[in-house]
Design a protein around this motif. Structure first.
Motif, mmCIF file in Angstrom:
data_model
loop_
_atom_site.group_PDB
_atom_site.id
_atom_site.type_symbol
_atom_site.label_atom_id
_atom_site.label_comp_id
_atom_site.label_asym_id
_atom_site.label_seq_id
_atom_site.Cartn_x
_atom_site.Cartn_y
_atom_site.Cartn_z
ATOM 1 N N ALA A 48 0.839 -1.205 0.000
ATOM 2 C CA ALA A 48 0.000 0.000 0.000
ATOM 3 C C ALA A 48 0.872 1.252 0.000
ATOM 4 O O ALA A 48 0.579 2.223 -0.713
ATOM 5 N N TYR A 49 1.935 1.248 0.787
ATOM 6 C CA TYR A 49 2.853 2.390 0.827
ATOM 7 C C TYR A 49 3.407 2.654 -0.579
ATOM 8 O O TYR A 49 3.395 3.789 -1.064
ATOM 9 N N THR A 50 3.896 1.600 -1.230
ATOM 10 C CA THR A 50 4.485 1.739 -2.562
ATOM 11 C C THR A 50 3.441 2.199 -3.568
ATOM 12 O O THR A 50 3.704 3.075 -4.397
ATOM 13 N N TRP A 51 2.253 1.622 -3.494
ATOM 14 C CA TRP A 51 1.177 1.969 -4.429
ATOM 15 C C TRP A 51 0.816 3.449 -4.303
ATOM 16 O O TRP A 51 0.683 4.151 -5.300
ATOM 17 N N VAL A 52 0.656 3.921 -3.081
ATOM 18 C CA VAL A 52 0.324 5.341 -2.864
ATOM 19 C C VAL A 52 1.485 6.230 -3.315
ATOM 20 O O VAL A 52 1.279 7.227 -4.008
ATOM 21 N N ALA A 53 2.709 5.853 -2.957
ATOM 22 C CA ALA A 53 3.885 6.655 -3.331
ATOM 23 C C ALA A 53 4.048 6.742 -4.846
ATOM 24 O O ALA A 53 4.552 7.742 -5.361
ATOM 25 N N ASN A 54 3.608 5.701 -5.558
ATOM 26 C CA ASN A 54 3.714 5.666 -7.021
ATOM 27 C C ASN A 54 2.420 6.112 -7.695
ATOM 28 O O ASN A 54 2.186 5.785 -8.857
ATOM 29 N N ASP A 55 1.593 6.822 -6.940
ATOM 30 C CA ASP A 55 0.352 7.409 -7.463
ATOM 31 C C ASP A 55 -0.545 6.366 -8.131
ATOM 32 O O ASP A 55 -1.079 6.585 -9.210
ATOM 33 N N GLY A 56 -0.701 5.230 -7.444
ATOM 34 C CA GLY A 56 -1.643 4.207 -7.917
ATOM 35 C C GLY A 56 -1.054 3.192 -8.864
ATOM 36 O O GLY A 56 -1.779 2.536 -9.611
ATOM 37 N N SER A 57 0.251 3.015 -8.801
ATOM 38 C CA SER A 57 0.916 2.073 -9.701
ATOM 39 C C SER A 57 1.780 1.108 -8.897
ATOM 40 O O SER A 57 2.557 1.527 -8.038
ATOM 41 N N LEU A 58 1.596 -0.172 -9.198
ATOM 42 C CA LEU A 58 2.383 -1.205 -8.532
ATOM 43 C C LEU A 58 2.770 -2.248 -9.568
ATOM 44 O O LEU A 58 1.950 -2.648 -10.408
ATOM 45 N N HIS A 59 4.003 -2.701 -9.513
ATOM 46 C CA HIS A 59 4.514 -3.683 -10.460
ATOM 47 C C HIS A 59 3.816 -5.035 -10.255
ATOM 48 O O HIS A 59 3.138 -5.256 -9.250
ATOM 49 N N GLU A 60 3.971 -5.939 -11.192
ATOM 50 C CA GLU A 60 3.238 -7.205 -11.179
ATOM 51 C C GLU A 60 3.539 -8.055 -9.951
ATOM 52 O O GLU A 60 2.637 -8.685 -9.406
ATOM 53 N N GLN A 61 4.769 -8.082 -9.490
ATOM 54 C CA GLN A 61 5.092 -8.869 -8.290
ATOM 55 C C GLN A 61 4.345 -8.309 -7.070
ATOM 56 O O GLN A 61 3.804 -9.064 -6.266
ATOM 57 N N GLY A 62 4.299 -7.007 -6.954
ATOM 58 C CA GLY A 62 3.546 -6.390 -5.865
ATOM 59 C C GLY A 62 2.062 -6.675 -5.980
ATOM 60 O O GLY A 62 1.385 -6.954 -4.987
ATOM 61 N N MET A 63 1.544 -6.640 -7.197
ATOM 62 C CA MET A 63 0.123 -6.933 -7.400
ATOM 63 C C MET A 63 -0.183 -8.392 -7.078
ATOM 64 O O MET A 63 -1.237 -8.696 -6.513
ATOM 65 N N ALA A 64 0.735 -9.286 -7.395
ATOM 66 C CA ALA A 64 0.530 -10.700 -7.041
ATOM 67 C C ALA A 64 0.446 -10.842 -5.522
ATOM 68 O O ALA A 64 -0.374 -11.613 -5.003
ATOM 69 N N THR A 65 1.260 -10.081 -4.814
ATOM 70 C CA THR A 65 1.221 -10.102 -3.342
ATOM 71 C C THR A 65 -0.109 -9.572 -2.838
ATOM 72 O O THR A 65 -0.722 -10.165 -1.946
ATOM 73 N N VAL A 66 -0.580 -8.470 -3.395
ATOM 74 C CA VAL A 66 -1.858 -7.892 -2.956
ATOM 75 C C VAL A 66 -3.004 -8.861 -3.247
ATOM 76 O O VAL A 66 -3.890 -9.049 -2.404
ATOM 77 N N ARG A 67 -2.993 -9.499 -4.405
ATOM 78 C CA ARG A 67 -4.060 -10.471 -4.720
ATOM 79 C C ARG A 67 -4.013 -11.651 -3.755
ATOM 80 O O ARG A 67 -5.060 -12.138 -3.305
ATOM 81 N N LEU A 68 -2.822 -12.120 -3.407
ATOM 82 C CA LEU A 68 -2.683 -13.213 -2.439
ATOM 83 C C LEU A 68 -3.236 -12.775 -1.083
ATOM 84 O O LEU A 68 -3.987 -13.522 -0.435
#
Length: 111
Positions: A48-68
């Motif tokens: 969440a920190y990274t997503w907010v810091a990147n203005d709503g953008s997260l790389h695929e590995q991070g998104m896989a973590t969020v989906r898990l």
């Protein structure tokens, strides 16, 4: 656009609420539905920190973590007792849902 309309602002607000929530020491050793709640909390906080810091953008590995994490929360939430403060974990679920639905894929760097 206010926080009610902006998913990044919403996640930032939910994250701030979560950070201000007193940590229940009971959660330190609590595993629910096979999920370590400390690990779940820590991993989502980082994403969440990274997503907010990147203005709503997260790389695929991070998104896989969020989906898990979102899948884990779906297993955990029905198993929580009232003294597990389910509202805390529902807040995390809402954060994860917002990130999954509103993620902007990062543009690939050209070489």
């Amino acid at each position: 656009m206010d926080a009610a309309e902006d998913p990044v602002a919403m996640v930032a607000c939910l994250r701030e609420e979560h950070r201000n929530e007193p940590w229940n020491p009971r959660w330190n050793d609590l595993e629910v539905a096979g999920v370590d709640l400390v690990s779940l909390d820590t991993r989502l906080e980082g994403c969440a920190y990274t997503w907010v810091a990147n203005d709503g953008s997260l790389h695929e590995q991070g998104m896989a973590t969020v989906r898990l994490i979102l899948n884990q929360l779906e297993k955990v939430l029905p198993e929580l007792a009232e003294d597990d403060n389910p509202q805390v974990w529902h807040r995390l679920q809402r954060m994860a849902q917002l990130i999954v639905v509103h993620n902007i894929r990062p543009t690939e760097a050209s070489s």
